[in-house]
Scaffold this motif. Structure first.
Motif, PDB file in Angstrom:
ATOM      1  N   TYR A  37       7.776  14.510  -2.140  1.00 43.79           N
ATOM      2  CA  TYR A  37       8.695  13.656  -1.371  1.00 43.79           C
ATOM      3  C   TYR A  37       8.199  12.219  -1.471  1.00 43.79           C
ATOM      4  N   LEU A  38       9.068  11.332  -1.906  1.00 41.00           N
ATOM      5  CA  LEU A  38       8.708   9.913  -1.928  1.00 41.00           C
ATOM      6  C   LEU A  38       9.653   9.171  -0.988  1.00 41.00           C
ATOM      7  N   ASN A  39       9.089   8.476  -0.042  1.00 39.55           N
ATOM      8  CA  ASN A  39       9.861   7.768   0.989  1.00 39.55           C
ATOM      9  C   ASN A  39      10.890   8.704   1.641  1.00 39.55           C
TER      10      ASN A  39
ATOM     11  N   GLU B 122      14.061  -1.404  -9.646  1.00 40.62           N
ATOM     12  CA  GLU B 122      13.265  -0.673 -10.628  1.00 40.62           C
ATOM     13  C   GLU B 122      13.468  -1.280 -12.016  1.00 40.62           C
ATOM     14  N   LYS B 123      12.363  -1.492 -12.726  1.00 42.23           N
ATOM     15  CA  LYS B 123      12.486  -2.112 -14.049  1.00 42.23           C
ATOM     16  C   LYS B 123      13.048  -1.131 -15.071  1.00 42.23           C
ATOM     17  N   LYS B 124      13.558  -1.696 -16.164  1.00 43.80           N
ATOM     18  CA  LYS B 124      14.160  -0.838 -17.197  1.00 43.80           C
ATOM     19  C   LYS B 124      13.105  -0.255 -18.121  1.00 43.80           C
TER      20      LYS B 124
ATOM     21  N   LYS C  16       3.664  14.338   0.343  1.00 40.22           N
ATOM     22  CA  LYS C  16       4.581  13.416   1.030  1.00 40.22           C
ATOM     23  C   LYS C  16       3.987  12.028   0.932  1.00 40.22           C
ATOM     24  N   SER C  17       4.728  11.150   0.265  1.00 44.50           N
ATOM     25  CA  SER C  17       4.175   9.818   0.027  1.00 44.50           C
ATOM     26  C   SER C  17       5.145   8.734   0.500  1.00 44.50           C
ATOM     27  N   THR C  18       4.587   7.691   1.074  1.00 48.54           N
ATOM     28  CA  THR C  18       5.420   6.548   1.474  1.00 48.54           C
ATOM     29  C   THR C  18       4.863   5.298   0.817  1.00 48.54           C
ATOM     30  N   ASN C  19       5.723   4.616   0.098  1.00 48.01           N
ATOM     31  CA  ASN C  19       5.332   3.354  -0.527  1.00 48.01           C
ATOM     32  C   ASN C  19       5.696   2.191   0.388  1.00 48.01           C
ATOM     33  N   PHE C  20       4.696   1.438   0.804  1.00 43.79           N
ATOM     34  CA  PHE C  20       4.959   0.198   1.549  1.00 43.79           C
ATOM     35  C   PHE C  20       4.936  -0.928   0.519  1.00 43.79           C
TER      36      PHE C  20
ATOM     37  N   THR D 234       9.093   0.356  -5.341  1.00 47.52           N
ATOM     38  CA  THR D 234       8.625   1.273  -6.393  1.00 47.52           C
ATOM     39  C   THR D 234       9.067   0.801  -7.779  1.00 47.52           C
ATOM     40  N   ALA D 235       8.116   0.799  -8.706  1.00 49.58           N
ATOM     41  CA  ALA D 235       8.383   0.511 -10.125  1.00 49.58           C
ATOM     42  C   ALA D 235       9.040  -0.840 -10.382  1.00 49.58           C
ATOM     43  N   ALA D 236       8.611  -1.860  -9.624  1.00 48.02           N
ATOM     44  CA  ALA D 236       9.191  -3.197  -9.794  1.00 48.02           C
ATOM     45  C   ALA D 236       8.163  -4.211 -10.290  1.00 48.02           C
ATOM     46  N   GLY D 237       7.035  -3.708 -10.796  1.00 48.04           N
ATOM     47  CA  GLY D 237       5.996  -4.648 -11.246  1.00 48.04           C
ATOM     48  C   GLY D 237       5.181  -5.157 -10.072  1.00 48.04           C
ATOM     49  N   LEU D 238       5.161  -4.372  -8.981  1.00 46.95           N
ATOM     50  CA  LEU D 238       4.373  -4.770  -7.807  1.00 46.95           C
ATOM     51  C   LEU D 238       3.287  -3.729  -7.508  1.00 46.95           C
ATOM     52  N   ALA D 239       2.884  -3.018  -8.563  1.00 49.75           N
ATOM     53  CA  ALA D 239       1.706  -2.136  -8.527  1.00 49.75           C
ATOM     54  C   ALA D 239       1.870  -0.862  -7.702  1.00 49.75           C
ATOM     55  N   SER D 240       3.088  -0.310  -7.652  1.00 50.92           N
ATOM     56  CA  SER D 240       3.269   0.950  -6.911  1.00 50.92           C
ATOM     57  C   SER D 240       2.522   2.103  -7.583  1.00 50.92           C
ATOM     58  N   SER D 241       2.383   2.061  -8.901  1.00 54.56           N
ATOM     59  CA  SER D 241       1.684   3.171  -9.553  1.00 54.56           C
ATOM     60  C   SER D 241       0.196   3.116  -9.231  1.00 54.56           C
ATOM     61  N   ALA D 242      -0.319   1.916  -8.998  1.00 53.14           N
ATOM     62  CA  ALA D 242      -1.747   1.781  -8.651  1.00 53.14           C
ATOM     63  C   ALA D 242      -2.011   2.339  -7.254  1.00 53.14           C
TER      64      ALA D 242
ATOM     65  N   TYR E   8       0.827  -1.203   0.000  1.00 50.17           N
ATOM     66  CA  TYR E   8       0.000   0.000   0.000  1.00 50.17           C
ATOM     67  C   TYR E   8       0.862   1.254   0.000  1.00 50.17           C
ATOM     68  N   THR E   9       0.201   2.369  -0.222  1.00 49.95           N
ATOM     69  CA  THR E   9       0.870   3.682  -0.227  1.00 49.95           C
ATOM     70  C   THR E   9       0.089   4.625   0.683  1.00 49.95           C
ATOM     71  N   GLU E  10       0.822   5.442   1.446  1.00 47.91           N
ATOM     72  CA  GLU E  10       0.167   6.495   2.230  1.00 47.91           C
ATOM     73  C   GLU E  10       0.666   7.843   1.724  1.00 47.91           C
TER      74      GLU E  10
ATOM     75  N   ARG F 192       6.949  16.709 -11.960  1.00 42.46           N
ATOM     76  CA  ARG F 192       6.099  17.176 -13.067  1.00 42.46           C
ATOM     77  C   ARG F 192       4.852  16.272 -13.226  1.00 42.46           C
ATOM     78  N   LYS F 193       5.097  14.958 -13.127  1.00 42.32           N
ATOM     79  CA  LYS F 193       4.008  13.983 -13.276  1.00 42.32           C
ATOM     80  C   LYS F 193       2.951  14.194 -12.169  1.00 42.32           C
ATOM     81  N   ILE F 194       3.456  14.466 -10.975  1.00 40.49           N
ATOM     82  CA  ILE F 194       2.560  14.678  -9.823  1.00 40.49           C
ATOM     83  C   ILE F 194       1.829  16.024  -9.986  1.00 40.49           C
TER      84      ILE F 194
ATOM     85  N   SER G  13       9.253   0.862 -18.266  1.00 37.76           N
ATOM     86  CA  SER G  13       8.054   1.110 -17.456  1.00 37.76           C
ATOM     87  C   SER G  13       6.847   0.466 -18.141  1.00 37.76           C
ATOM     88  N   SER G  14       5.787   0.279 -17.364  1.00 41.62           N
ATOM     89  CA  SER G  14       4.559  -0.277 -17.966  1.00 41.62           C
ATOM     90  C   SER G  14       4.097   0.636 -19.094  1.00 41.62           C
ATOM     91  N   ARG G  15       4.218   1.933 -18.850  1.00 47.98           N
ATOM     92  CA  ARG G  15       3.729   2.895 -19.840  1.00 47.98           C
ATOM     93  C   ARG G  15       4.444   2.726 -21.177  1.00 47.98           C
TER      94      ARG G  15
HETATM   95  P1  ADP Z   1       4.767  -0.516 -10.933  1.00 46.33           P
HETATM   96  O1  ADP Z   1       4.899  -1.845 -11.517  1.00 46.33           O
HETATM   97  O2  ADP Z   1       5.418  -0.404  -9.587  1.00 46.33           O
HETATM   98  O3  ADP Z   1       3.349   0.007 -10.910  1.00 46.33           O
HETATM   99  P2  ADP Z   1       5.146   1.369 -13.113  1.00 46.33           P
HETATM  100  O4  ADP Z   1       6.272   1.474 -14.075  1.00 46.33           O
HETATM  101  O5  ADP Z   1       3.815   0.980 -13.642  1.00 46.33           O
HETATM  102  O6  ADP Z   1       5.601   0.412 -11.933  1.00 46.33           O
HETATM  103  O7  ADP Z   1       4.949   2.744 -12.366  1.00 46.33           O
HETATM  104  C1  ADP Z   1       5.954   3.340 -11.610  1.00 46.33           C
HETATM  105  C2  ADP Z   1       5.635   4.809 -11.522  1.00 46.33           C
HETATM  106  O8  ADP Z   1       4.514   5.023 -10.648  1.00 46.33           O
HETATM  107  C3  ADP Z   1       6.730   5.638 -10.888  1.00 46.33           C
HETATM  108  O9  ADP Z   1       7.717   5.955 -11.804  1.00 46.33           O
HETATM  109  C4  ADP Z   1       5.934   6.860 -10.443  1.00 46.33           C
HETATM  110  O10 ADP Z   1       5.697   7.720 -11.542  1.00 46.33           O
HETATM  111  C5  ADP Z   1       4.617   6.269 -10.033  1.00 46.33           C
HETATM  112  N1  ADP Z   1       4.557   6.102  -8.552  1.00 46.33           N
HETATM  113  C6  ADP Z   1       5.070   5.109  -7.798  1.00 46.33           C
HETATM  114  N2  ADP Z   1       4.848   5.333  -6.488  1.00 46.33           N
HETATM  115  C7  ADP Z   1       4.172   6.502  -6.412  1.00 46.33           C
HETATM  116  C8  ADP Z   1       3.639   7.277  -5.331  1.00 46.33           C
HETATM  117  N3  ADP Z   1       3.738   6.864  -4.073  1.00 46.33           N
HETATM  118  N4  ADP Z   1       3.008   8.429  -5.612  1.00 46.33           N
HETATM  119  C9  ADP Z   1       2.866   8.839  -6.911  1.00 46.33           C
HETATM  120  N5  ADP Z   1       3.338   8.163  -7.970  1.00 46.33           N
HETATM  121  C10 ADP Z   1       3.986   6.998  -7.729  1.00 46.33           C
END
Ligand code: ADP
Ligand code: DP6
Length: 323
Positions: free
Chosen positions: A59-61, A185-187, A93-97, A100-108, A42-44, A71-73, A189-191
């Motif tokens: 701020y991330l972690n 972090e993967k090389k 201010k965000s904390t990822n539990f 990040t970006a490892a295919g474990l749904a951090s963007s979700a 999860y993310t807070e 810019r994306k934010i 991105s999903s995008r």
């Molecule tokens: P994942 O497989 O972890 O979802 P993606 O490549 O799909 O990886 O997405 C990673 C991207 O998600 C990051 O580069 C960043 O832009 C965004 N992201 C990850 N964590 C956060 C966060 N806590 N708050 C906002 N954006 C985040």
């Protein structure tokens, strides 16, 4: 308006995948998708609007992020600023539990938490359906993390009807075992990966057609509590998504040798009578859909090959939580 909002959102793993957009800016998907929200990742996120900020800070972690990530934010927060008529800059201010970006749904979880926090801070007070449409514009998979349990993200026909709906709370002996093969972090991105696939893979058309069938069958399986059918559909849908990448030009692949080992073990476990099914996303990690009551048995088997701390058992997760 509160000026400040804080929320938690859980990750989700797609059983019927989203892989490809028909509109890159609005993030409208080529096909509907279906996921299970999970409680282990999860993310807070906290959002504060103030006249005293000269620019947006992200701020991330605990670490201030560079211009590109910020810019994306900022672009995302602009959606709320525009709708709520806010001119103030924000600190996020965000904390990822979750890695990040490892295919474990951090963007979700990341964009769902950010959307929920912005919703409070801006005073917009959108309902869950609208919030899922906002989250969608940060990251497609975030659309589904607004809700807990099994969730469908409807493809829709335009930007106003492409949102998530909860379809089942998944409180019927459902779980996942996640094998962390690599949390770096993967090389690709999903995008980028999905864009390249849509543009170059001759398998892409067949993939979209298969998804139409898969999602209807998966929904029926959930309705009937038919775990075996749901698992088989999940496994074939995930493999087909990866096949589209192998067909891209140039081809690419997120798997590592240990991903294949984990998938083979799942098939062996099935032969031994344990109903479990694998799926993989844009990364090398393997997610195993299973009966929560059988997750310890699955973990014990995986422990013969993988380090214990790399095997995570999770139950279904809830929807967004305001903090
Ligand atoms: P994942 O497989 O972890 O979802 P993606 O490549 O799909 O990886 O997405 C990673 C991207 O998600 C990051 O580069 C960043 O832009 C965004 N992201 C990850 N964590 C956060 C966060 N806590 N708050 C906002 N954006 C985040
Ligand atoms: C393989 O939602 O991260 O996990 O919309 O470009 O931010 P963007 O992509 P993202 O892609 C997720 C892809 C997937 C499948 C899925 O979650 O449905």
């Amino acid at each position: 308006m509160n000026n400040r909002g804080k929320a938690r959102a859980y990750g989700n793993i797609a059983l019927i995948k989203y892989w490809g957009k028909r509109d890159e800016k609005l993030i409208l998907p080529m096909n509907s998708s279906l996921s299970l929200t999970i409680e282990c990742f999860y993310t807070e996120t906290e959002v504060i609007f103030s006249d005293s900020f000269n620019e947006d800070y992200f701020y991330l972690n605990g670490k201030l992020q560079d211009k590109l990530s910020t810019r994306k934010i900022s672009d995302f927060i602009d959606l709320f600023r525009k709708a709520a008529n806010i001119n103030m800059k924000a600190t996020v201010k965000s904390t990822n539990f979750v890695p990040t970006a490892a295919g474990l749904a951090s963007s979700a979880s990341g964009f769902a938490a950010l959307a929920a926090a912005c919703n409070v801070a801006s005073g917009l007070n959108l309902d869950h359906r609208e919030l899922s449409m906002y989250a969608r514009q940060g990251s497609g998979s975030a659309t589904r993390s607004i809700y807990g349990g099994f969730v469908e993200w409807k493809r829709g026909t335009n930007e106003k009807d492409s949102y998530a709906i909860p379809i089942d709370d998944a409180k019927w002996d459902i779980g996942m075992v996640i094998v962390i093969i690599n949390s770096k972090e993967k090389k690709i991105s999903s995008r980028e990966g999905m864009r390249h696939t849509v543009l170059t893979s001759p398998f892409y058309k067949a993939w979209v057609e298969s998804c139409e069938r898969d999602i209807e069958e998966a929904k029926l399986a959930i309705k009937n509590r038919d775990f075996e059918s749901l698992g088989l559909i999940t496994e074939r849908n995930g493999l087909m998504m990866h096949a589209t990448m192998l067909g891209a030009s140039p081809p690419f692949c997120y798997w590592e040798p240990d991903s294949v080992l984990a998938m083979k073990l799942v098939r062996e476990l099935r032969k031994e009578g344990i109903t479990c099914y694998f799926t993989m996303d844009a990364g090398p990690n393997v997610k195993i859909l299973c009966r929560l009551s059988e997750s310890d048995k699955i973990k014990n088997r995986l422990k013969e090959f993988f380090r214990e701390e790399k095997i995570i058992i999770t139950g279904p997760g809830p929807g967004i939580v305001l903090l």
